[in-house]
Each structure stands twice: as structure tokens, then as C-alpha cells.
Design an enzyme around this catalytic site. Structure first.
Site, short mmCIF file in Angstrom:
data_model
loop_
_atom_site.label_atom_id
_atom_site.label_comp_id
_atom_site.label_asym_id
_atom_site.label_seq_id
_atom_site.Cartn_x
_atom_site.Cartn_y
_atom_site.Cartn_z
N GLU A 40 0.84 -1.20 0.00
CA GLU A 40 0.00 0.00 0.00
C GLU A 40 0.88 1.25 0.00
O GLU A 40 1.92 1.30 0.62
CB GLU A 40 -0.90 0.00 1.23
N LYS A 110 -9.90 2.47 -2.37
CA LYS A 110 -10.15 2.06 -0.99
C LYS A 110 -11.53 2.55 -0.55
O LYS A 110 -11.84 3.74 -0.64
CB LYS A 110 -9.07 2.65 -0.08
N CYS A 151 -6.07 -2.66 2.67
CA CYS A 151 -5.80 -2.45 4.10
C CYS A 151 -7.07 -2.48 4.96
O CYS A 151 -7.61 -3.54 5.22
CB CYS A 151 -5.02 -1.15 4.28
#
Length: 272
Positions: A40, A110, A151
Site C-alpha cells: 500500500e 479504498k 488495508c
């Protein structure tokens, strides 16, 4: 299928991160892999105030670099994430995936922004500079269908479940858990999502740099669909290679048919 996950240090200079990737790609261990995965925020320090400064439009210099690299080595490349800016100036934490010819085959923004305040631990607010994505992302390879999330997305089982229902047999997760959440939840979450959905989970993290403002937990990980940890790194720079056994995915899903037994007709909060 062989997946190589590169746990690399993230430097402050964007170009240095791309240059180090080009050097790591020359490693003999990577010459027969099918896919390479990156961490990331691979080209940008994990600091919210820097995301707008490092952001590029889709198809920008970093994307062209990733595309050329995938084509040069004839690999699938899950290029971690980079800050992306859209035509309206909104900034996203975005993952791109390229096929063996360098074509972009997936893009995931995300969905869940990391806004946390842990007493005596980490405080972080991605929403100060980032906007949230809203799409579930799966893509096809010659081996199988895969899903990708980023994440904090991993903490939400509904998202992983949707990817499994759409046929994903591998979940890729570029991620940078910190020194508070990493020891507590990193391995646990990857094993949970693997068992829940009976697919491989591959988490690729940056190497830890105690001289940086954000300290990554590291511990790039691969878990099989039975929940067994296949590989896990430490905190330093390292290559992790995972051989994906798709017959194991099929066997587990056949013998313990969780996906078929889902009760989608009752999984909702009802007003009383």
C-alpha cells in the site's frame, strides 16, 4: 500459480521507489513467477498531508511505469496502491492491476477510510485528504478470478464475502497496518477472511522504517483457504513467494460448502 510479494521500503522520493522496484525485479527469484504484488502507498510516504502532493491521474507516470514493467517481465502486476486524483480534484487510495501484456485489468479505490483514534496508540484520519471508493473489485487471470481490497477494507467481512460470491479464489490486499493494530489483528484478519470465504489471502506490506513518520508492521503474509499461514515475513525488506493450489480451494469449498449454505435471504437488519 506463483505469486511473489515484495515487502519493500518506501522512500520519500517517488522516483526512488520506482527505481528500487526496477532493481528488485532483476532478482533471480522472480524470474519464473506469474504475479508480483506490491505494498500500500508504494510510491508515497504514508502521511495524509502528502497524498495530494503525490497524487497522479489514472494513466499517469507511475501507471505507465507499472504497465511497462508488467509487459517487460510478462507478469501480472498488482501495483500496490498510489494516491490518485480524479478530474474533480478528489484524492483516492487506489490499487491498479496489470496483465502480462501491460494492460490495466483492475482498479480499486479504498472503500473504507482509516479514521481511528486509539488511546495510547495510533491516531490517523485518511478522510482529511482522501475520498472513499464504492466498488467491489474482481478481475480474471488465466488461472482464476481474484479480488482486491486495500488495508482497512479487510476488516469488513461483507466486502470479502461479495468477492467470494463473485467467484474470487484469491484475495490480494496491499496494506500497511501500524505498530498498534498490526501485532493485534494482522494475522488474525487474514486468517479470518481466508476461512470465511475459503480462498487464499495475500497481504503485501511495506518494510518497516523507524526513521519514517508512519511505522509499518510489515509481516507480508499468505494464508491458504483452510486458514493456515503459508508464509509470513518479518519487518525488513523481503520477497515472499507463494504457490497457489487452486485444487485446494475447490476441495475445501466442495467438502465444506459455506458459500452454498449462505442465507442471503435472511442476512439483513429488520425493523421492529
Amino acid at each position: 500459480m506463483k505469486i511473489a510479494s515484495l515487502q519493500l521500503k518506501v522512500y520519500r522520493e517517488k522516483e526512488k521507489n520506482l527505481e528500487q522496484l526496477a532493481e528488485w525485479m532483476k532478482c533471480e527469484k522472480l524470474q519464473d513467477v506469474d504475479m508480483v504484488t506490491l505494498p500500500e502507498m508504494f510510491t508515497c510516504p504514508y502521511q495524509t498531508e502528502l497524498f495530494p502532493l503525490y497524487a497522479e491521474k489514472e494513466g499517469g507516470p507511475s501507471c505507465r511505469f507499472f504497465s511497462d514493467l508488467a509487459k517487460k517481465y510478462g507478469i501480472y502486476l498488482s501495483a500496490g496502491t498510489i494516491p490518485e486524483v480524479d478530474e474533480n480534484g478528489r484524492i483516492y487510495n487506489t490499487a491498479y492491476v496489470y496483465d502480462r501484456t501491460g494492460n490495466q485489468i483492475a482498479k480499486h479505490r479504498k472503500m473504507h477510510l482509516f479514521d481511528i483514534d486509539i488511546q495510547d496508540g495510533q491516531t490517523f484520519r485518511e478522510s482529511d485528504t482522501l475520498s472513499a471508493g464504492d466498488e467491489v473489485t474482481v478481475f480474471d487471470t488465466e488461472f482464476c478470478r481474484m479480488g482486491i481490497c486495500i488495508c482497512y477494507d479487510l476488516r469488513f467481512p461483507e466486502l470479502a464475502g461479495l468477492m467470494a460470491q463473485e467467484g474470487a479464489k484469491v484475495l490480494l490486499v496491499p496494506a500497511a497496518f501500524n505498530m498498534t493494530t498490526g501485532p493485534a489483528h494482522w494475522e488474525l484478519l487474514f486468517r479470518q477472511r481466508a476461512v470465511d470465504n475459503q480462498f487464499y489471502t495475500i497481504g503485501t506490506a511495506p518494510a518497516r522504517d523507524m526513521g519514517a513518520e508512519y511505522h509499518s508492521w510489515g509481516h507480508t503474509i499468505a494464508v491458504d483457504p483452510w486458514g493456515t499461514v503459508v508464509h509470513v515475513c518479518g519487518e525488513a525488506e523481503q520477497i515472499q513467494i507463494t504457490e497457489i493450489n487452486l485444487e485446494l480451494v475447490d476441495k475445501i469449498r466442495r467438502e465444506l460448502p459455506l458459500l452454498r449454505h449462505r442465507r442471503g435471504d435472511v442476512y439483513e437488519v429488520r425493523k421492529r
